[in-house]
Design an enzyme around this catalytic site. Structure first.
Site, mmCIF file in Angstrom:
data_model
loop_
_atom_site.group_PDB
_atom_site.id
_atom_site.type_symbol
_atom_site.label_atom_id
_atom_site.label_comp_id
_atom_site.label_asym_id
_atom_site.label_seq_id
_atom_site.Cartn_x
_atom_site.Cartn_y
_atom_site.Cartn_z
ATOM 1 N N GLY B 8 0.835 -1.209 0.000
ATOM 2 C CA GLY B 8 0.000 0.000 0.000
ATOM 3 C C GLY B 8 0.864 1.252 0.000
ATOM 4 O O GLY B 8 1.253 1.731 1.063
ATOM 5 N N THR B 9 1.145 1.772 -1.201
ATOM 6 C CA THR B 9 2.047 2.915 -1.298
ATOM 7 C C THR B 9 1.222 4.201 -1.324
ATOM 8 O O THR B 9 1.194 4.929 -2.316
ATOM 9 C CB THR B 9 2.935 2.758 -2.562
ATOM 10 O OG1 THR B 9 3.551 1.452 -2.497
ATOM 11 C CG2 THR B 9 4.031 3.791 -2.619
ATOM 12 N N GLY B 10 0.558 4.456 -0.219
ATOM 13 C CA GLY B 10 -0.299 5.640 -0.129
ATOM 14 C C GLY B 10 0.245 6.642 0.867
ATOM 15 O O GLY B 10 1.458 6.796 1.006
ATOM 16 N N GLY B 13 2.127 4.348 3.743
ATOM 17 C CA GLY B 13 3.170 3.494 3.181
ATOM 18 C C GLY B 13 4.153 4.274 2.312
ATOM 19 O O GLY B 13 5.362 4.007 2.337
ATOM 20 N N ASN B 103 -5.036 1.827 11.756
ATOM 21 C CA ASN B 103 -5.833 2.143 12.941
ATOM 22 C C ASN B 103 -6.853 1.064 13.212
ATOM 23 O O ASN B 103 -7.187 0.275 12.344
ATOM 24 C CB ASN B 103 -6.585 3.462 12.720
ATOM 25 C CG ASN B 103 -5.668 4.656 12.858
ATOM 26 O OD1 ASN B 103 -4.829 4.708 13.747
ATOM 27 N ND2 ASN B 103 -5.823 5.602 11.954
ATOM 28 N N LYS B 189 -5.575 5.115 20.960
ATOM 29 C CA LYS B 189 -5.749 5.814 19.669
ATOM 30 C C LYS B 189 -7.230 5.931 19.322
ATOM 31 O O LYS B 189 -7.676 6.927 18.737
ATOM 32 C CB LYS B 189 -4.990 5.065 18.566
ATOM 33 C CG LYS B 189 -4.953 5.819 17.222
ATOM 34 C CD LYS B 189 -3.598 6.413 16.910
ATOM 35 C CE LYS B 189 -3.629 7.502 15.845
ATOM 36 N NZ LYS B 189 -3.471 7.032 14.497
ATOM 37 N N SER B 259 -9.133 11.522 8.212
ATOM 38 C CA SER B 259 -8.915 10.600 7.093
ATOM 39 C C SER B 259 -10.242 9.977 6.660
ATOM 40 O O SER B 259 -10.475 9.751 5.461
ATOM 41 C CB SER B 259 -7.916 9.511 7.480
ATOM 42 O OG SER B 259 -8.420 8.772 8.577
ATOM 43 N N GLU B 271 -13.313 3.139 6.882
ATOM 44 C CA GLU B 271 -12.743 2.096 7.754
ATOM 45 C C GLU B 271 -13.636 1.885 8.979
ATOM 46 O O GLU B 271 -13.180 1.961 10.123
ATOM 47 C CB GLU B 271 -11.325 2.492 8.176
ATOM 48 C CG GLU B 271 -10.361 2.619 7.001
ATOM 49 C CD GLU B 271 -8.914 2.775 7.454
ATOM 50 O OE1 GLU B 271 -8.521 3.912 7.773
ATOM 51 O OE2 GLU B 271 -8.204 1.753 7.515
#
Lengths: 313, 313
Positions: B8-10, B13, B103, B189, B259, B271
């Site tokens: 996950g290159t977001g 990441g 999270n 969190k 987010s 999420e």
């Protein structure tokens, strides 16, 4: 014949006042912003009971000029109820009654002081909107359930006062049922109003979607159960079957925007205190916390305040 | 030097992978839709820690072509976690670790089976967005707190694994703190994520307004208290002072869209299960009902589903 004053010539006051007037009762209408239109063009009611256009009305912009009457009908939005202390007392003679046609809880308590407990409450199962000044559109339903207020919060039973008012309304073609317990009737109406008025605003949705989508259906039922708990704290029992019936009836209804959602979209104040705040405080005083209704209450107060910040009126 | 895979290159990441790569660690990036852009134009990270534009990366569109690594970093949205059963096992050698940078609750449980409990969890206190394919904008904060997962849900203490990963991250210039109790860190969190992610979507509001308006501030605090109750059901104590600090820190923060709100506005899945559903179910299994979080859960699932019905993707 009994004379009537209508405080608030809107969706509810306009409809029922017009029906009483058309049946020959002396009816005195209080208007604010709509006075000029109603005075010059009359009151138009498009209704499933037949359309009315009444031009020979007693209309007032100034409550001081209104006569005393036998029955004062309170049909303002509850957000205007701070005006009642000024409006009602001058209209009363020795045996006048006040009939409150508003949703929510705790409405009659203050009024009862001024009329020595001669207060009735009516719950309107009515889909009716004010389309324009002096123009009411009655789309569906219309029945009133009527009960008598008692300061000790006990059931009044079926009293002569209830029967007298019910007879007038029946004569005017208004479906009406007298009930022995106003407080129970008010809590039962909240079983619908709390979930559907509240969620329609917060989730921007119509009643049919709220009653059928699995998430909102579960949430509506959970909120109904908390209303049931609040009623029980006031010694009023509402059955599980009643909750299920209300949910099912909402599935079967035409898709509606609730009155609270219509108010929200028009930038008007929401009836949050009568429908949410007063029931929460009533339960709280009896040691009962209703956490899920509390969430909706805070959300609605927030949205109401933001909405009016952004609204021209 | 330990080798890393980034799933996950977001926003998360991309940022942390770029920092590790820039510090000389072998990093393998998995991309889906962004593969062509990252392969041809590199990964750009505009960051308060200094801007990076990395063009010499190991980038993969096909997870089958990735090598095994020492550490697999899970940085997908949790809504994509159903892919992990396929993605993770091929990347593992005998002593590989998995580090989950997501999270919510209940994330590590399934993964732990595949790597014989060698799972760490990191919580990112980071304001970072993906602006476009291959382009991450890191606006504020950035610290990670790191803990080790245990199947028995007991605190791991500070372990050599934690210290090893923390040393790598520190070397890469990433602020990191190791904690003896991952489950406590995850609940702490949630003290922020549950009220602020949830209410930002339902009430269409930024964090500063939610933390200062009296209605939403009261509601946020009530929701925080239920998180505290959920944590207590898991034998994790969160102090009242911690709740007050989180609220006050949010007042002091720049106004953010959370987010979850950004996901909502972009029509992406929310999420909801990781942040709301799993904590609710965890508490429920332990006999603890969290009614106010339940309201938000139903509201978010409804809005999420309606949002994606109306959304092009």
């Amino acid at each position: 014949m009994r004379s009537y004053a209508i405080l608030g010539t809107g969706a509810i006051g306009g409809l029922y006042g017009a029906k009483l007037h058309a049946a020959g009762f002396p009816v005195h209408f209080l208007c604010y912003r709509d006075y000029e239109v109603v005075k010059t063009q009359g009151l138009r009611v498009d209704s499933i009971w037949g359309n009315l256009h009444l031009t020979d009305l007693h209309v007032y912009a100034d409550p001081q000029k209104m006569p005393t009457v036998d029955v004062v009908i309170v049909a303002l939005k509850t957000t205007q109820n701070h005006l009642l202390a000024q409006l009602i007392p001058p209209l009363l003679s020795e045996n006048s009654l006040v009939l409150v046609l508003q949703n929510g809880l705790g409405i009659e308590d203050e009024i009862a002081d001024w009329v020595d407990e001669r207060v009735l409450g009516g719950l309107c199962f009515t889909c009716s909107n004010k389309r324009a000044p002096g123009y009411v559109h009655h789309l569906d339903f219309g029945k009133i359930t009527l009960g008598e207020y008692r300061i000790d919060q006990q059931p009044s039973g079926i009293t002569p006062k209830l029967e007298a008012i019910a007879a007038d309304f029946s004569q005017a073609g208004i479906p009406i049922e007298v009930l022995p317990d106003l407080l129970l009737a008010r809590w039962k109406k909240l079983v619908w109003n709390i979930p559907f008025n509240g969620l329609s605003v917060v989730l921007n949705a119509t009643t049919d979607i709220l009653a059928t989508h699995p998430e909102t259906r579960a949430l509506a039922l959970a909120l109904m159960r908390e209303v049931q708990t609040g009623a029980a704290a006031c010694d009023r029992q509402i059955s599980d079957e009643f909750l299920a019936e209300m949910l099912e009836a909402t599935v079967q209804m035409k898709p509606y925007l609730t009155s609270m959602k219509l108010d929200f979209e028009a930038g008007r104040s929401l009836e949050v205190e009568a429908i949410f705040g007063n029931p929460l405080r009533t339960a709280q005083k009896l040691g009962v916390h209703l956490p899920q209704i509390t969430v909706l209450y805070h959300q609605l107060r927030f949205l109401d305040q933001q909405n009016r910040l952004n609204s021209p009126q």
